[in-house]
Design a protein around this motif. Structure first.
Motif, short mmCIF file in Angstrom:
data_model
loop_
_atom_site.label_atom_id
_atom_site.label_comp_id
_atom_site.label_asym_id
_atom_site.label_seq_id
_atom_site.Cartn_x
_atom_site.Cartn_y
_atom_site.Cartn_z
N PRO A 179 16.63 -17.47 -29.34
CA PRO A 179 16.63 -18.92 -29.15
C PRO A 179 17.84 -19.34 -28.31
O PRO A 179 18.89 -18.70 -28.37
N PRO A 180 17.74 -20.43 -27.54
CA PRO A 180 18.85 -20.87 -26.71
C PRO A 180 19.89 -21.64 -27.52
O PRO A 180 19.58 -22.16 -28.60
N PRO A 181 21.12 -21.75 -27.02
CA PRO A 181 22.12 -22.60 -27.68
C PRO A 181 21.70 -24.07 -27.61
O PRO A 181 20.84 -24.45 -26.80
N ALA A 182 22.31 -24.91 -28.46
CA ALA A 182 22.00 -26.34 -28.45
C ALA A 182 22.31 -26.94 -27.09
O ALA A 182 21.59 -27.82 -26.62
N TRP A 183 23.39 -26.48 -26.48
CA TRP A 183 23.70 -26.92 -25.12
C TRP A 183 24.42 -25.80 -24.37
O TRP A 183 25.07 -24.95 -24.98
N ALA A 240 25.40 -18.88 -9.64
CA ALA A 240 26.10 -19.34 -10.85
C ALA A 240 27.35 -18.47 -11.05
O ALA A 240 27.32 -17.27 -10.81
N TYR A 241 28.45 -19.09 -11.54
CA TYR A 241 29.66 -18.30 -11.75
C TYR A 241 30.49 -18.69 -12.98
O TYR A 241 31.44 -18.00 -13.34
N THR A 242 30.18 -19.80 -13.64
CA THR A 242 30.96 -20.21 -14.82
C THR A 242 30.01 -20.63 -15.93
O THR A 242 29.00 -21.29 -15.69
N LEU A 243 30.39 -20.28 -17.17
CA LEU A 243 29.55 -20.54 -18.33
C LEU A 243 30.38 -21.18 -19.44
O LEU A 243 31.50 -20.74 -19.72
N HIS A 244 29.83 -22.23 -20.06
CA HIS A 244 30.45 -22.86 -21.23
C HIS A 244 29.40 -22.95 -22.34
O HIS A 244 28.30 -23.47 -22.11
N LEU A 245 29.75 -22.46 -23.51
CA LEU A 245 28.84 -22.46 -24.66
C LEU A 245 29.46 -23.23 -25.82
O LEU A 245 30.69 -23.31 -25.93
N PRO A 246 28.64 -23.79 -26.71
CA PRO A 246 29.20 -24.50 -27.88
C PRO A 246 29.90 -23.52 -28.82
O PRO A 246 29.51 -22.36 -28.95
N ASN A 247 30.94 -24.01 -29.48
CA ASN A 247 31.73 -23.15 -30.37
C ASN A 247 30.94 -22.64 -31.57
O ASN A 247 31.23 -21.56 -32.10
N ASP A 248 29.94 -23.43 -31.99
CA ASP A 248 29.23 -23.05 -33.21
C ASP A 248 27.97 -22.22 -32.94
O ASP A 248 27.17 -21.98 -33.84
N TRP A 249 27.79 -21.77 -31.69
CA TRP A 249 26.60 -20.97 -31.39
C TRP A 249 26.74 -19.59 -32.02
O TRP A 249 27.78 -18.93 -31.89
N GLU A 250 25.69 -19.14 -32.70
CA GLU A 250 25.74 -17.89 -33.44
C GLU A 250 25.18 -16.71 -32.65
O GLU A 250 25.10 -15.59 -33.16
N GLY A 251 24.78 -16.96 -31.41
CA GLY A 251 24.23 -15.88 -30.60
C GLY A 251 25.31 -14.97 -30.05
O GLY A 251 26.49 -15.09 -30.37
N TRP A 263 25.66 -12.60 -18.83
CA TRP A 263 24.90 -13.56 -19.63
C TRP A 263 24.09 -14.48 -18.71
O TRP A 263 22.91 -14.77 -18.98
N LEU A 264 24.71 -14.94 -17.65
CA LEU A 264 24.03 -15.84 -16.71
C LEU A 264 22.83 -15.15 -16.05
O LEU A 264 21.77 -15.76 -15.89
N LYS A 265 23.01 -13.87 -15.69
CA LYS A 265 21.87 -13.14 -15.10
C LYS A 265 20.73 -13.01 -16.10
O LYS A 265 19.57 -13.21 -15.76
N THR A 266 21.09 -12.69 -17.34
CA THR A 266 20.06 -12.56 -18.38
C THR A 266 19.34 -13.89 -18.59
O THR A 266 18.12 -13.92 -18.85
N ALA A 267 20.07 -14.98 -18.48
CA ALA A 267 19.49 -16.31 -18.71
C ALA A 267 18.60 -16.77 -17.57
O ALA A 267 17.93 -17.80 -17.69
#
Length: 699
Positions: A179-183, A240-251, A263-267
């Motif tokens: 599943p994807p992160p919330a944002w 794409a070259y920069t990624l920001h994820l929420p702190n509470d993401w469990e992935g 991660w960006l390539k996989t996405a």
């Protein structure tokens, strides 16, 4: 019980639409991102048409991430400015191996990893990425779905161009993470490849349309097109070259920049294949040198490499300066150079009377644009170059943007060529020019000089000053040339009848302009002070001066009789103080102040401004000496408003958390700064807590 025939058919349509979307999405990803087509164009087109027809017949099947929704809709009426969830910082630049090493030494210092005397610097793994010469984009995903695309703007806010971003085939409409992160926030570079650019210009030439100067300009202009169909037709690409994820993401969370790229390539994103994981600074220099020649074989422009500390935790520890991350730097290749023949030397007169020499030369192509003029700064630069008439000069684009004359080739100088120097008289009013001792600038000091007047008028009505909409440069030229305006104060004596008689000015436009001039009288005292155009007094300094001196008389008297009182103000140095003293001691400026008052300008703080100032002053010590870091989204105020409140209470706002941080002001979706504050045991408060601190004067 059997399902009705209509329901069965509906299920079949839905299943087929889902199947088609999956096939087309996978094929597009293989073609645009992986450069490994797995489906014939004719087959893709047939399946796309089938899905299009299916959705047209059954609109309930249309979903936001369908391949058919990349292009469509009516043209936008304009773009909305929106705040970035996470700011887009610019990068500091380095132009040599020495500057790169200096950056690395500063990085080690801030990380408390400085080597002992005579010891080699410790090796920190870094990632080298090509610096793509395109346009930065910020992409926002919610629950895996692309919901917003924006330009960089000023780093804090950009223009929302989501409809245009959706047309870029290498940007996934839905993340391939389940599943994807919330944002998710993704940063990258939009670009037009050289081969695509050539095809676009060939098509424009065939239609007798103006050609684009270079791919970067074409990309920037395309992204701001109001019609997404035009954007789609120009086939932009994206890395794409920069990624920001929420702190509470469990992935699975990346712990390094290298893992972020993976991660960006996989996405589903296209990531530049030429990035490299580099073990130490020597490897960075080798990477940079290797690409100096190889970059010319690429199908897109790159003017350097971006070097990033790989470990995300170390990035967080290094933090940011006010404008750039300490953990990354752009290492630029030398600017492109080209020889040309000098045609003439001309001079420009600025609004403060400064004379700027300009070299005009035979046009040359630099970094994709045609260049024929370059400023030479001042008389000292002329002497340093030893410029003669007809000289062959070497021109480059400093920082890939500003044309400059790098050097002269005296061996190609024509026989009998005469040395060039600044004129003794102003090219606009023929007054004698002055160069004061210790100053590099040569000036015209005639306050009635038409060139100075035009500059002063443009500054007065500019957005940061009195902000008079409709008073453009061409109108100012007319007013000065016809002798209708001889002073700033004359702007307030213009009427509708006179303005309507000017070129390209209808009666309605004239009425609007007169109204705008009337409205400008009520601008705050700080704006009025900035609008006067006093040398060295910018918008920030004008606010500080206006807060300390409630009207022009108090400021003028202090500047002339007690300048030391001005120098004592925070952020106001000797240079500004001397400039104020000189300006208010000049008779022509004293006359201007009187004229402005006669036409209704207060040149003083209003009663409300004074009350606001008194209110701020009463609590100015509440956060005195405190350093505050703001993170997350606050419930009732913007970060900018919170910063103003903290600074008004005597505090200082920093962009990064360190041991010197007094407390962190945290809102919703606070990120790594909150984590670091908790690790360091630094006090964390919310917006209500800030109000309490300021009100109670306790910390």
């Amino acid at each position: 019980m059997t399902a009705p025939a209509s329901q069965t058919a509906s299920n079949q349509f839905n299943e087929r639409a889902t199947e088609l979307r999956q096939l087309l999405t996978r094929a597009a990803h293989a073609y645009y991102v992986l450069d490994a087509p797995e489906m014939e164009d004719a087959v893709y087109d047939r399946l796309y048409r089938e899905l299009l027809d299916l959705e047209a017949a059954h609109p309930e099947l249309v979903i936001a991430d369908s391949p058919t929704q990349r292009v469509g809709g009516t043209p936008s009426e304009g773009f909305t400015s929106v705040a970035h969830r996470i700011p887009l910082f610019s990068l500091d630049n380095a132009f040599s191996a020495e500057e790169l090493r200096s950056w690395y030494a500063r990085l080690l210092k801030v990380l408390d990893r400085e080597p002992a005397a005579d010891a080699p610097p410790p090796a920190l793994p870094m990632v080298g990425e090509l610096k793509i010469d395109g346009n930065a984009l910020a992409l926002s995903y919610e629950n895996g779905l692309l919901v917003r695309g924006t330009t960089r703007g000023d780093g804090e806010q950009g223009e929302e161009i989501t409809a245009n971003v959706r047309t870029i085939a290498s940007i996934p409409l839905r993340l391939q993470i389940d599943p994807p992160p919330a944002w998710v926030e993704v940063r990258g570079e939009a670009l037009i490849p050289d081969r695509t650019f050539a095809a676009i210009n060939a098509d424009r030439a065939a239609r007798d349309e103006p050609l684009f100067a270079n791919p970067r300009n074409a990309c920037a202009g395309t992204l701001r097109q109001l019609d997404p169909r035009v954007v789609a037709s120009r086939r932009l690409d994206f890395f794409a070259y920069t990624l920001h994820l929420p702190n509470d993401w469990e992935g699975s969370r990346p712990t390094s920049q290298w893992e972020c790229l993976s991660w960006l390539k996989t996405a589903g994103f296209r990531v530049n294949p030429n990035a490299s994981l580099l073990p130490d600074l020597a490897a960075v220099e080798s990477f940079f040198n290797a690409w100096d020649s190889r970059r010319h074989d690429l199908d897109y422009a790159t003017d350097g490499v971006v070097v990033k500390l790989d470990d995300l935790r170390l990035q967080d520890s290094a933090g940011f300066t006010q404008k750039a991350p300490r953990w990354a730097i752009a290492l630029k290749y030398p600017a492109e150079e080209a020889p040309s023949r000098l045609l003439r030397l001309t001079c420009q007169v600025g609004r403060t009377g400064v004379i700027t020499p300009v070299a005009e030369f035979e046009p040359v192509a630099l970094a994709g644009t045609s260049v024929s003029r370059a400023t030479l700064h001042n008389a000292d630069r002329l002497t340093e170059l030893d410029l003669h008439s007809g000289d062959t000069i070497v021109v480059r684009k400093a920082g890939e943007i500003i044309p400059e004359v790098l050097r002269v080739l005296p061996e190609l100088r024509p026989e009998g060529a005469q040395p060039l120097d600044l004129p003794h008289q102003c090219p606009s009013c023929e007054s004698e020019l002055v160069r004061e001792s210790g100053e590099a600038a040569t000036r015209c000091v005639n306050s009635s000089c038409p060139a100075i007047l035009r500059g002063a008028l443009r500054h007065w009505v500019s957005k940061g000053a009195l902000d008079v909409e409709g008073m453009g440069g061409k109108l100012i030229e007319q007013l000065v040339e016809r002798g209708l305006v001889r002073s700033i104060s004359d702007l307030y004596r213009l009427d509708v009848a006179l303005l309507s008689s000017l070129e390209r000015m209808g009666e309605k436009s004239a009425e609007n302009l007169v109204t705008a001039m009337e409205t400008s009288r009520a601008q705050p005292w700080a704006r009025q002070l900035y609008a006067l155009g006093i040398h060295h007094v910018g918008e920030v300094n004008a606010k500080a001066l206006a807060a300390a001196f409630p009207d022009v008389d108090t400021l003028a008297q202090t500047a002339v009789d007690h300048p030391e009182a001005i120098s004592e103000l925070h952020g106001i140095g000797l240079e500004i103080t001397q400039s104020l003293q000189q300006w208010f001691s000049t008779g022509a400026n004293q006359t201007l102040v009187q004229q402005l008052r006669e036409v209704g300008l207060s040149l003083a703080a209003s009663e409300q401004e004074r009350l606001d100032l008194a209110s701020r002053t009463s609590m100015s010590g509440a956060l005195s000496g405190q350093t505050v870091v703001i993170t997350g989204t606050l419930p009732s105020m913007s970060r900018s408003q919170a910063k103003d409140l903290i600074e008004a209470a005597g505090g200082k706002v920093s962009g990064s958390v360190s041991k010197k941080t007094s407390f962190v002001l945290a809102g919703e979706e606070a990120g790594s700064k909150l984590e670091k504050a908790n690790k360091l045991g630094i006090k964390v408060i919310d917006e209500a807590g800030l109000s309490t601190l300021i009100a109670s004067d306790e910390i």
